[in-house]
Design a protein around this motif. Structure first.
Motif, mmCIF file in Angstrom:
data_model
loop_
_atom_site.group_PDB
_atom_site.id
_atom_site.type_symbol
_atom_site.label_atom_id
_atom_site.label_comp_id
_atom_site.label_asym_id
_atom_site.label_seq_id
_atom_site.Cartn_x
_atom_site.Cartn_y
_atom_site.Cartn_z
ATOM 1 N N GLY A 11 0.688 -1.107 0.000
ATOM 2 C CA GLY A 11 0.000 0.000 0.000
ATOM 3 C C GLY A 11 0.735 1.181 0.000
ATOM 4 N N ALA A 12 0.200 2.270 0.517
ATOM 5 C CA ALA A 12 0.828 3.491 0.025
ATOM 6 C C ALA A 12 2.066 3.841 0.771
ATOM 7 C CB ALA A 12 -0.126 4.653 0.148
ATOM 8 N N LEU A 13 2.619 2.995 1.585
ATOM 9 C CA LEU A 13 3.861 3.429 2.208
ATOM 10 C C LEU A 13 4.808 2.277 2.444
ATOM 11 C CD1 LEU A 13 5.644 5.457 3.757
ATOM 12 C CD2 LEU A 13 4.548 4.551 5.738
ATOM 13 N N SER A 14 6.102 2.485 2.344
ATOM 14 C CA SER A 14 7.093 1.507 2.706
ATOM 15 C C SER A 14 8.414 2.170 2.924
ATOM 16 C CB SER A 14 7.245 0.448 1.646
ATOM 17 O OG SER A 14 6.029 -0.229 1.451
ATOM 18 N N LEU A 15 9.149 1.693 3.931
ATOM 19 C CA LEU A 15 10.424 2.278 4.278
ATOM 20 C C LEU A 15 11.547 1.279 4.097
ATOM 21 C CD1 LEU A 15 9.163 3.361 7.738
ATOM 22 C CD2 LEU A 15 9.073 4.683 5.676
ATOM 23 N N GLY A 16 12.571 1.521 3.362
ATOM 24 C CA GLY A 16 13.708 0.648 3.490
ATOM 25 C C GLY A 16 14.436 0.204 2.279
ATOM 26 N N SER A 17 14.917 -1.017 2.314
ATOM 27 C CA SER A 17 15.819 -1.542 1.322
ATOM 28 C C SER A 17 15.117 -2.525 0.426
ATOM 29 C CB SER A 17 17.000 -2.209 2.025
ATOM 30 O OG SER A 17 16.521 -3.239 2.836
ATOM 31 N N ASN A 18 15.899 -3.424 -0.198
ATOM 32 C CA ASN A 18 15.310 -4.401 -1.096
ATOM 33 C C ASN A 18 14.529 -5.450 -0.333
ATOM 34 O OD1 ASN A 18 16.211 -3.190 -3.410
ATOM 35 N ND2 ASN A 18 18.162 -4.263 -3.376
ATOM 36 N N ALA A 19 13.939 -6.391 -1.094
ATOM 37 C CA ALA A 19 13.011 -7.368 -0.521
ATOM 38 C C ALA A 19 13.631 -8.101 0.644
ATOM 39 C CB ALA A 19 12.578 -8.361 -1.585
ATOM 40 N N PHE A 20 12.802 -8.274 1.681
ATOM 41 C CA PHE A 20 13.204 -9.058 2.827
ATOM 42 C C PHE A 20 12.805 -10.504 2.575
ATOM 43 C CE2 PHE A 20 12.148 -4.886 4.468
ATOM 44 C CZ PHE A 20 13.166 -4.615 5.349
ATOM 45 N N SER A 21 13.638 -11.450 2.996
ATOM 46 C CA SER A 21 13.174 -12.831 3.039
ATOM 47 C C SER A 21 13.900 -13.544 4.153
ATOM 48 C CB SER A 21 13.412 -13.562 1.715
ATOM 49 O OG SER A 21 14.777 -13.690 1.466
ATOM 50 N N GLN A 22 13.135 -14.335 4.896
ATOM 51 C CA GLN A 22 13.700 -15.095 5.989
ATOM 52 C C GLN A 22 13.105 -16.485 5.973
ATOM 53 O OE1 GLN A 22 11.842 -12.336 6.591
ATOM 54 N NE2 GLN A 22 13.386 -10.775 6.921
ATOM 55 N N THR A 23 13.821 -17.432 6.436
ATOM 56 C CA THR A 23 13.270 -18.765 6.580
ATOM 57 C C THR A 23 13.441 -19.218 8.005
ATOM 58 O OG1 THR A 23 15.354 -19.787 5.939
ATOM 59 C CG2 THR A 23 13.755 -19.379 4.189
ATOM 60 N N GLY A 24 12.524 -20.005 8.457
ATOM 61 C CA GLY A 24 12.565 -20.480 9.828
ATOM 62 C C GLY A 24 13.247 -21.817 9.958
ATOM 63 N N GLY A 25 13.972 -22.240 8.921
ATOM 64 C CA GLY A 25 14.647 -23.526 8.998
ATOM 65 C C GLY A 25 13.948 -24.580 8.185
ATOM 66 N N SER A 26 14.625 -25.673 7.955
ATOM 67 C CA SER A 26 14.105 -26.697 7.065
ATOM 68 C C SER A 26 12.860 -27.376 7.612
ATOM 69 C CB SER A 26 15.197 -27.747 6.804
ATOM 70 O OG SER A 26 15.603 -28.334 8.017
ATOM 71 N N THR A 27 12.636 -27.272 8.926
ATOM 72 C CA THR A 27 11.472 -27.932 9.519
ATOM 73 C C THR A 27 10.281 -26.976 9.664
ATOM 74 O OG1 THR A 27 12.257 -27.436 11.762
ATOM 75 C CG2 THR A 27 12.952 -29.530 10.784
ATOM 76 N N ASN A 28 10.422 -25.736 9.159
ATOM 77 C CA ASN A 28 9.363 -24.742 9.302
ATOM 78 C C ASN A 28 8.152 -25.117 8.451
ATOM 79 O OD1 ASN A 28 7.900 -22.455 9.803
ATOM 80 N ND2 ASN A 28 9.061 -21.169 8.397
ATOM 81 N N THR A 29 6.986 -25.261 9.082
ATOM 82 C CA THR A 29 5.764 -25.587 8.348
ATOM 83 C C THR A 29 4.756 -24.442 8.379
ATOM 84 O OG1 THR A 29 4.802 -26.612 10.324
ATOM 85 C CG2 THR A 29 6.042 -28.043 8.812
ATOM 86 N N LYS A 30 5.140 -23.287 8.933
ATOM 87 C CA LYS A 30 4.218 -22.149 9.012
ATOM 88 C C LYS A 30 4.142 -21.445 7.664
ATOM 89 C CE LYS A 30 4.525 -21.241 13.928
ATOM 90 N NZ LYS A 30 4.737 -20.234 14.988
ATOM 91 N N PRO A 31 3.047 -20.708 7.447
ATOM 92 C CA PRO A 31 2.884 -20.006 6.172
ATOM 93 C C PRO A 31 3.918 -18.907 5.972
ATOM 94 C CG PRO A 31 1.049 -19.554 7.671
ATOM 95 C CD PRO A 31 1.923 -20.537 8.353
ATOM 96 N N THR A 32 4.083 -18.523 4.716
ATOM 97 C CA THR A 32 4.930 -17.390 4.356
ATOM 98 C C THR A 32 4.084 -16.130 4.311
ATOM 99 O OG1 THR A 32 6.367 -18.791 3.032
ATOM 100 C CG2 THR A 32 6.445 -16.435 2.576
ATOM 101 N N VAL A 33 4.623 -15.047 4.838
ATOM 102 C CA VAL A 33 3.944 -13.758 4.820
ATOM 103 C C VAL A 33 4.666 -12.871 3.808
ATOM 104 C CG1 VAL A 33 3.264 -11.736 6.162
ATOM 105 C CG2 VAL A 33 3.320 -14.008 7.247
ATOM 106 N N VAL A 34 3.934 -12.420 2.788
ATOM 107 C CA VAL A 34 4.520 -11.557 1.765
ATOM 108 C C VAL A 34 3.800 -10.219 1.781
ATOM 109 C CG1 VAL A 34 5.149 -11.336 -0.664
ATOM 110 C CG2 VAL A 34 5.013 -13.588 0.404
ATOM 111 N N PHE A 35 4.561 -9.172 2.012
ATOM 112 C CA PHE A 35 3.992 -7.828 2.108
ATOM 113 C C PHE A 35 4.075 -7.105 0.770
ATOM 114 C CE2 PHE A 35 5.454 -8.818 6.392
ATOM 115 C CZ PHE A 35 4.363 -8.457 7.155
ATOM 116 N N VAL A 36 3.028 -6.375 0.421
ATOM 117 C CA VAL A 36 2.987 -5.587 -0.811
ATOM 118 C C VAL A 36 2.695 -4.135 -0.452
ATOM 119 C CG1 VAL A 36 2.011 -5.401 -3.119
ATOM 120 C CG2 VAL A 36 2.117 -7.623 -1.989
#
Length: 255
Positions: A11-36
């Protein structure tokens, strides 16, 4: 358990650098959150909710929209959906709502989250929606440079992020992405909120999008609605409350 992806817009505002991405490890089964993010912003506008989500074990992607056209921003968002590698929730702010409404037709998208965002129907534009209600003060602070629009520093303080500290407003002003004026007339062919479960955060003190329009769009989408006493950038001024809405969407889709 099937790996789930969650996409968060716009939406109409964002502060910062290039795309963030993190992983919670190979056993992570939680959903991914992608911000627009939306206009006059970049991916860092979600900075106050990214770390809390990562701390809870979620993978996070923050889209860097070029804000040159609806098609270009949808393409950037689709790349994020592809990275999510599973089911997706789109969460968008401001103009980002138009982007997730269009990109949300992808069968991998299971829900939409709107943060003080446009939620157009087929044939509607951000411009036509804004013109359907009383104008806000934001337009008086928009500067035109060769067809690309930016906000003045005064506009950030008065029309966009009035409940942030002056130092936070300085960052919002500094990182804003110039937007093509053509985006206000771009028409989508999808209205994903008609077929996907939706959540909506109304910013009751919004001086960028009329709060009455936000309420109307939320009701039309049959969205689970939260009203916050916030400026346009609710994810920066009320991050804990916005985080709760995102988590509610994530857990509902994951059931």
């Amino acid at each position: 358990m099937k790996k789930v992806g969650i996409l968060v817009f716009v939406g109409a505002l964002s502060l910062g650098s290039n795309a963030f991405s993190q992983t919670g490890g190979s056993t992570n089964t939680k959903p991914t959150v992608v911000f627009v993010h939306g206009l006059w912003a970049d991916g860092s506008s979600w900075s106050k909710v990214i770390n809390p989500l990562v701390d809870k074990g979620y993978k996070v992607i923050s889209v860097q929209n070029p804000t040159t056209s609806l098609a270009d921003d949808v393409t950037a968002t689709t790349r994020a959906i592809d990275r999510a590698d599973g089911d997706v929730i789109l969460v968008g702010h401001s103009w980002g709502g138009s982007v997730i409404t269009e990109a949300g037709a992808d069968p991998r998208v299971k829900a939409l989250v709107y943060i003080a965002a446009f939620a157009p129907d087929k044939g509607e534009t951000a411009g036509s929606l804004a013109e359907s209600v009383a104008p806000t003060i934001l337009g008086g602070f928009v500067q035109n440079a060769n067809g690309y629009l930016t906000l003045s520093r005064e506009g950030v303080a008065k029309g966009f992020a009035g409940d942030l500290t002056p130092k936070e407003q300085d960052v919002v002003y500094a990182v804003q992405q110039p937007a093509s004026k053509s985006v206000f007339g771009d028409v989508g062919v999808n209205a994903a909120w008609r077929t996907k479960p939706s959540w909506y955060v109304v910013a009751s003190e919004d001086n960028a999008i009329n709060p009455e329009l936000e309420k109307r769009m939320a009701q039309r989408a049959n969205a689970k609605t939260t009203i916050l006493k916030s400026s346009h950038v609710a994810m920066l001024s009320k991050p804990n409350e916005v985080l709760d809405v995102i988590l509610d969407a994530a857990t509902s889709v994951s059931k």
